[in-house]
Design a protein around this motif. Sequence first.
Motif, PDB file in Angstrom:
ATOM      1  N   PRO A   1       0.824  -1.140  -0.025  1.00  0.00           N
ATOM      2  CA  PRO A   1      -0.097  -0.065  -0.077  1.00  0.00           C
ATOM      3  C   PRO A   1       0.832   1.210   0.118  1.00  0.00           C
ATOM      4  O   PRO A   1       1.873   1.250   0.685  1.00  0.00           O
ATOM      5  CB  PRO A   1      -0.755  -0.075   1.282  1.00  0.00           C
ATOM      6  CG  PRO A   1      -0.601  -1.656   1.814  1.00  0.00           C
ATOM      7  CD  PRO A   1       0.763  -2.102   1.183  1.00  0.00           C
ATOM      8  N   PRO A   2       0.317   2.356  -0.741  1.00  0.00           N
ATOM      9  CA  PRO A   2       1.241   3.447  -0.787  1.00  0.00           C
ATOM     10  C   PRO A   2       1.591   4.120   0.852  1.00  0.00           C
ATOM     11  O   PRO A   2       2.748   4.665   0.718  1.00  0.00           O
ATOM     12  CB  PRO A   2       0.400   4.487  -1.732  1.00  0.00           C
ATOM     13  CG  PRO A   2      -0.571   3.567  -2.572  1.00  0.00           C
ATOM     14  CD  PRO A   2      -0.837   2.538  -1.656  1.00  0.00           C
ATOM     15  N   LEU A   3       0.784   4.265   1.386  1.00  0.00           N
ATOM     16  CA  LEU A   3       0.836   4.663   2.801  1.00  0.00           C
ATOM     17  C   LEU A   3       2.090   4.039   3.470  1.00  0.00           C
ATOM     18  O   LEU A   3       2.655   4.600   4.329  1.00  0.00           O
ATOM     19  CB  LEU A   3      -0.372   4.805   3.560  1.00  0.00           C
ATOM     20  CG  LEU A   3      -1.485   5.903   2.977  1.00  0.00           C
ATOM     21  CD1 LEU A   3      -2.620   6.029   3.852  1.00  0.00           C
ATOM     22  CD2 LEU A   3      -0.715   7.219   2.760  1.00  0.00           C
ATOM     23  N   GLU A   4       2.174   2.694   3.360  1.00  0.00           N
ATOM     24  CA  GLU A   4       3.069   1.974   4.017  1.00  0.00           C
ATOM     25  C   GLU A   4       4.417   2.232   3.302  1.00  0.00           C
ATOM     26  O   GLU A   4       5.576   2.361   3.852  1.00  0.00           O
ATOM     27  CB  GLU A   4       2.966   0.433   3.828  1.00  0.00           C
ATOM     28  CG  GLU A   4       3.656  -0.574   4.528  1.00  0.00           C
ATOM     29  CD  GLU A   4       3.352  -1.907   4.355  1.00  0.00           C
ATOM     30  OE1 GLU A   4       4.088  -2.812   4.105  1.00  0.00           O
ATOM     31  OE2 GLU A   4       1.993  -2.243   4.432  1.00  0.00           O
ATOM     32  N   ARG A   5       4.724   2.203   1.939  1.00  0.00           N
ATOM     33  CA  ARG A   5       5.759   2.153   1.279  1.00  0.00           C
ATOM     34  C   ARG A   5       6.500   3.742   1.089  1.00  0.00           C
ATOM     35  O   ARG A   5       7.791   3.778   0.850  1.00  0.00           O
ATOM     36  CB  ARG A   5       5.587   1.696   0.057  1.00  0.00           C
ATOM     37  CG  ARG A   5       4.656   2.405  -1.127  1.00  0.00           C
ATOM     38  CD  ARG A   5       4.457   1.533  -2.575  1.00  0.00           C
ATOM     39  NE  ARG A   5       4.031   2.589  -3.488  1.00  0.00           N
ATOM     40  CZ  ARG A   5       3.148   2.261  -4.445  1.00  0.00           C
ATOM     41  NH1 ARG A   5       2.834   0.974  -4.236  1.00  0.00           N
ATOM     42  NH2 ARG A   5       2.745   3.142  -5.023  1.00  0.00           N
ATOM     43  N   VAL A   6       5.671   4.580   1.598  1.00  0.00           N
ATOM     44  CA  VAL A   6       6.401   6.110   1.442  1.00  0.00           C
ATOM     45  C   VAL A   6       7.182   6.232   2.708  1.00  0.00           C
ATOM     46  O   VAL A   6       8.079   7.024   2.851  1.00  0.00           O
ATOM     47  CB  VAL A   6       5.143   7.202   1.484  1.00  0.00           C
ATOM     48  CG1 VAL A   6       4.649   7.038   0.143  1.00  0.00           C
ATOM     49  CG2 VAL A   6       4.551   7.147   2.766  1.00  0.00           C
ATOM     50  N   LYS A   7       7.103   5.143   3.841  1.00  0.00           N
ATOM     51  CA  LYS A   7       8.026   5.149   5.117  1.00  0.00           C
ATOM     52  C   LYS A   7       9.387   4.545   4.759  1.00  0.00           C
ATOM     53  O   LYS A   7      10.274   4.698   5.804  1.00  0.00           O
ATOM     54  CB  LYS A   7       7.091   4.368   6.106  1.00  0.00           C
ATOM     55  CG  LYS A   7       5.769   5.157   6.312  1.00  0.00           C
ATOM     56  CD  LYS A   7       5.028   4.385   7.380  1.00  0.00           C
ATOM     57  CE  LYS A   7       3.789   5.052   7.564  1.00  0.00           C
ATOM     58  NZ  LYS A   7       2.772   4.295   8.534  1.00  0.00           N
ATOM     59  N   ASP A   8       9.672   4.037   3.681  1.00  0.00           N
ATOM     60  CA  ASP A   8      10.862   3.260   3.500  1.00  0.00           C
ATOM     61  C   ASP A   8      11.467   3.213   2.253  1.00  0.00           C
ATOM     62  O   ASP A   8      10.589   3.394   1.341  1.00  0.00           O
ATOM     63  CB  ASP A   8      11.184   1.999   4.416  1.00  0.00           C
ATOM     64  CG  ASP A   8       9.914   0.950   3.648  1.00  0.00           C
ATOM     65  OD1 ASP A   8       9.369   1.015   2.387  1.00  0.00           O
ATOM     66  OD2 ASP A   8       9.132   0.015   4.520  1.00  0.00           O
ATOM     67  N   TRP A   9      12.381   2.794   1.950  1.00  0.00           N
ATOM     68  CA  TRP A   9      13.124   2.517   0.361  1.00  0.00           C
ATOM     69  C   TRP A   9      12.871   1.114   0.077  1.00  0.00           C
ATOM     70  O   TRP A   9      13.609   0.521  -0.808  1.00  0.00           O
ATOM     71  CB  TRP A   9      14.487   3.102   0.422  1.00  0.00           C
ATOM     72  CG  TRP A   9      14.302   4.697   0.706  1.00  0.00           C
ATOM     73  CD1 TRP A   9      14.766   5.033   1.965  1.00  0.00           C
ATOM     74  CD2 TRP A   9      14.101   5.533  -0.218  1.00  0.00           C
ATOM     75  NE1 TRP A   9      14.838   6.415   1.694  1.00  0.00           N
ATOM     76  CE2 TRP A   9      14.354   6.728   0.268  1.00  0.00           C
ATOM     77  CE3 TRP A   9      13.855   5.471  -1.658  1.00  0.00           C
ATOM     78  CZ2 TRP A   9      14.291   8.011  -0.344  1.00  0.00           C
ATOM     79  CZ3 TRP A   9      13.621   6.710  -2.334  1.00  0.00           C
ATOM     80  CH2 TRP A   9      13.790   8.014  -1.643  1.00  0.00           C
ATOM     81  N   GLU A  10      12.421   0.100   0.727  1.00  0.00           N
ATOM     82  CA  GLU A  10      12.088  -1.314   0.430  1.00  0.00           C
ATOM     83  C   GLU A  10      11.216  -1.451  -0.822  1.00  0.00           C
ATOM     84  O   GLU A  10      10.659  -0.352  -1.331  1.00  0.00           O
ATOM     85  CB  GLU A  10      11.535  -2.035   1.625  1.00  0.00           C
ATOM     86  CG  GLU A  10      12.202  -1.867   2.952  1.00  0.00           C
ATOM     87  CD  GLU A  10      13.546  -2.333   2.904  1.00  0.00           C
ATOM     88  OE1 GLU A  10      13.778  -3.450   2.270  1.00  0.00           O
ATOM     89  OE2 GLU A  10      14.651  -2.033   3.487  1.00  0.00           O
ATOM     90  N   GLU A  11      11.382  -2.636  -1.409  1.00  0.00           N
ATOM     91  CA  GLU A  11      10.602  -3.025  -2.455  1.00  0.00           C
ATOM     92  C   GLU A  11       8.979  -2.846  -2.260  1.00  0.00           C
ATOM     93  O   GLU A  11       8.647  -3.199  -1.032  1.00  0.00           O
ATOM     94  CB  GLU A  11      10.834  -4.257  -2.831  1.00  0.00           C
ATOM     95  CG  GLU A  11      12.206  -4.692  -3.421  1.00  0.00           C
ATOM     96  CD  GLU A  11      12.443  -4.314  -4.996  1.00  0.00           C
ATOM     97  OE1 GLU A  11      11.478  -4.095  -5.385  1.00  0.00           O
ATOM     98  OE2 GLU A  11      13.536  -4.121  -5.158  1.00  0.00           O
ATOM     99  N   PHE A  12       8.454  -2.388  -3.371  1.00  0.00           N
ATOM    100  CA  PHE A  12       7.005  -2.400  -3.081  1.00  0.00           C
ATOM    101  C   PHE A  12       6.252  -3.220  -4.065  1.00  0.00           C
ATOM    102  O   PHE A  12       5.142  -3.408  -3.690  1.00  0.00           O
ATOM    103  CB  PHE A  12       6.361  -0.892  -3.476  1.00  0.00           C
ATOM    104  CG  PHE A  12       6.761  -0.384  -4.839  1.00  0.00           C
ATOM    105  CD1 PHE A  12       5.608  -0.251  -5.842  1.00  0.00           C
ATOM    106  CD2 PHE A  12       7.785   0.430  -5.106  1.00  0.00           C
ATOM    107  CE1 PHE A  12       5.867  -0.022  -7.014  1.00  0.00           C
ATOM    108  CE2 PHE A  12       7.775   0.943  -6.589  1.00  0.00           C
ATOM    109  CZ  PHE A  12       6.890   0.595  -7.342  1.00  0.00           C
TER     110      PHE A  12
END
Length: 185
Positions: free
Chosen positions: A19-30
Amino acid sequence: MGKPTGFLDYERRANPVRPPLERVKDWEEFHLPAPEDQRREQGARCMNCGVPFCQAGVQFEGKQLGCPLHNLIPEWNDSVMGGNFAHALTRLLKTNNFPEFTGRVCPAFCEQACTCGLYGDAVTVHDNELSIIEYAFSHHLMEPRFSPHSSGKNVAVVGSGPAGLAVAEATASRWLKSVRCPAGF
């Protein structure tokens, strides 16, 4: 060829996405990897057309159709379906110097040209490519390639985009016996 009725038997299932709100918190694979059985089903969806438009890499009426690298898509989809990711890697590396990049950022013109996509959903070529190279790295199949001997000469490659990186890699590893410019350059 893969499963002759694979495109009828299996629905398109793309890799899951964080989810976008989760992936904006880190630089991990989305793009999260799909399980191998799901990836094999997606490889089985490839019809191995007589004329595979997915690997054509042509411009038609101002639109790019197919892979501009002319990747051997039906061949590596067949290997993915059979679970032979190591062989799929050999086919992928024949035409693509950096599938670890293209598997993430490619606009997937191949999927737009997929014959399955004419009347249904295209094969998940982009996700299959990414799964092949991720398998290769996780199973230590990718190793640095060096020239067996050096000429002692230096070459400068101007440009750090995909073409510049490909030329530098091909020159350093001596993949190509000669580097030719496309007509018109």
